[in-house]
Design an enzyme around this catalytic site. Structure first.
Site, PDB file in Angstrom:
ATOM      1  N   ASP A   1      -2.558   8.925   7.880  1.00 42.51           N
ATOM      2  CA  ASP A   1      -1.638   7.967   7.259  1.00 42.51           C
ATOM      3  C   ASP A   1      -0.312   8.596   6.894  1.00 42.51           C
ATOM      4  OD1 ASP A   1      -4.446   6.828   6.839  1.00 42.51           O
ATOM      5  OD2 ASP A   1      -3.101   5.149   6.435  1.00 42.51           O
TER       6      ASP A   1
ATOM      7  N   ARG B   1       0.870  -1.192   0.000  1.00 41.31           N
ATOM      8  CA  ARG B   1       0.000   0.000   0.000  1.00 41.31           C
ATOM      9  C   ARG B   1       0.901   1.234   0.000  1.00 41.31           C
ATOM     10  NH1 ARG B   1      -4.838  -0.027   4.179  1.00 41.31           N
ATOM     11  NH2 ARG B   1      -5.714   1.381   2.624  1.00 41.31           N
TER      12      ARG B   1
HETATM   13  O1  MRU Z   1      -7.504   2.053   4.531  1.00 39.93           O
HETATM   14  P1  MRU Z   1      -7.300   1.993   6.012  1.00 39.93           P
HETATM   15  O2  MRU Z   1      -8.438   1.363   6.728  1.00 39.93           O
HETATM   16  O3  MRU Z   1      -5.964   1.399   6.368  1.00 39.93           O
HETATM   17  O4  MRU Z   1      -7.272   3.515   6.425  1.00 39.93           O
HETATM   18  C1  MRU Z   1      -7.051   3.816   7.772  1.00 39.93           C
HETATM   19  C2  MRU Z   1      -7.087   5.244   8.088  1.00 39.93           C
HETATM   20  O5  MRU Z   1      -7.270   6.090   7.243  1.00 39.93           O
HETATM   21  C3  MRU Z   1      -6.778   5.587   9.510  1.00 39.93           C
HETATM   22  O6  MRU Z   1      -7.485   6.717   9.902  1.00 39.93           O
HETATM   23  C4  MRU Z   1      -5.271   5.838   9.628  1.00 39.93           C
HETATM   24  O7  MRU Z   1      -4.563   4.757   9.109  1.00 39.93           O
HETATM   25  C5  MRU Z   1      -4.865   6.099  11.016  1.00 39.93           C
HETATM   26  S1  MRU Z   1      -4.911   4.650  12.021  1.00 39.93           S
HETATM   27  C6  MRU Z   1      -4.404   5.083  13.574  1.00 39.93           C
END
Ligand code: MRU
Length: 354
Positions: free
Chosen positions: A244, A94
């Site tokens: 992220d 990712r």
């Molecule tokens: O696609 P995801 O479910 O991995 O996205 C997660 C998010 O956007 C969260 O808000 C982010 O990773 C922060 S987790 C502490």
């Protein structure tokens, strides 16, 4: 059952596999997967069986340790070359969450720093210790973010959160929802948490609402497009979201829809805090324009969760998994080292974030 008791990712006692909670099955089914092959760990990250920036970082660190452990050679050069190959492979799962590359780079650094003084067998142990440290630190970091966030709360507050930045997104406690866990520990039982369902993968409905409800918190689920009226009705006092990747100027990427929530929060005069371990702050990029946004399959929008396809065949679909919230919409960025307020570049320096 309280979701806080579920481990998102741990190393098995035999140290030969990692155990992840398959988040794609929640809240209906609590199922753990035992993974050891890099291909299966890549798949688990790509399909969001393990997800959330910090949890992805922990999974990647264990994934690289396991790949190292499975490398059968006594030659350090060959060993390092093989581990670097696996690192690049895991890193491709990712693109947006910086914790993935951050954790893998940290593991590689440990390998480079020790390659002249350890045997291959000793190096494997050292890499396992580093992955364990990344996980242990993440728990401490989440608690610290929770403490700083808790200080911002008042009894009876309504908190809006988007996506899932709770305990399942980290090694434990979460980032955006950690303040709620701290509040519970402090004996507060009057907070109200609103969870955006978070189309298209429903992390808010499936995970955040599950976490908060099983913790005994007054939890309300809303569709993403209900955030405006919920704010207008005065039900939201503060917004906590995860992230992220944070750029040097404070722009941050988080789950698709976060920037819309931030625009609404500004309109209604509601403070919005981004909760971020300092490992999520990427000072190598100046602004959010440099953040790579993951694009995902159209079927997540047109078919997933529905009994039948819910869009005309052949219609064009965009499915960006993240968006970037402009730093001007951010009240503060809560890190484990303290809260950064604008101007963010100066605040990061003051907090010792490099
Ligand atoms: O696609 P995801 O479910 O991995 O996205 C997660 C998010 O956007 C969260 O808000 C982010 O990773 C922060 S987790 C502490």
């Amino acid at each position: 059952m309280n979701a806080l008791s579920l481990d998102s990712v741990v190393l098995a006692d035999n140290q030969k596999e990692m155990i992840i909670l398959d988040q794609t099955l929640l809240p209906g089914e609590v199922k753990y997967l035992h993974l050891s092959r890099a291909e299966d760990i890549w798949e688990a990250i790509y399909t969001l069986r393990v997800r959330g920036a910090p949890a992805i970082g922990v999974a990647a660190a264990y994934g690289l340790y396991l790949a190292a452990d499975q490398t059968e050679t006594d030659d350090m050069d060959a060993f390092c070359a093989r581990v670097r190959e696996k690192k690049d492979y895991l890193n491709s799962a990712r693109p947006t969450a910086v914790n993935l590359s951050w954790a893998l780079n940290r593991m590689e650094r440990v390998m480079e720093e020790n390659r002249d003084r350890l045997s291959v067998a000793q190096m494997k142990d050292r890499l396992r210790e580093e992955a364990d440290a990344i996980r242990a630190e993440d728990i401490a970091i989440s608690r610290s973010i929770g403490r700083y966030g808790f200080e911002l709360l008042h009894h009876g507050d309504g908190i809006l959160t988007h996506c899932n930045a709770g305990t399942l997104a980290t090694a434990k406690y979460g980032t955006a929802l950690a303040p709620v866990y701290i509040a519970l520990e402090e004996g507060w039982n009057d907070l109200r948490v609103y969870c955006d369902e978070t189309r298209p993968l429903l992390q808010g409905a499936r995970l955040s609402a599950f976490e908060m409800q099983t913790a005994g918190v007054d939890t309300t689920l809303i569709c993403d497009n209900m955030a405006s009226i919920t704010m207008k009705r005065g039900k939201i006092d503060i917004v906590f979201v995860g992230c992220d990747r944070v750029a040097a100027n404070g722009d941050f990427a988080n789950k698709i829809g976060t920037s819309g929530v931030a625009i609404l929060a500004r309109h209604y005069g509601i403070p919005l805090y981004c909760c971020a371990p300092s490992s999520t702050i990427d000072l190598s990029i100046a602004t959010g324009d440099d953040i790579v946004i993951e694009e995902r399959k159209p079927e997540e929008v047109t078919e997933m969760w529905y009994k039948q396809r819910m869009a005309p065949a052949g219609v064009k679909v965009d499915n960006p998994a993240f968006d970037v919230t402009d730093h001007q919409l951010v009240t503060g960025i809560i890190t484990e080292k303290g809260i950064a307020y604008p101007p963010f570049d100066k605040a990061f320096a003051r907090l010792g974030i490099k």
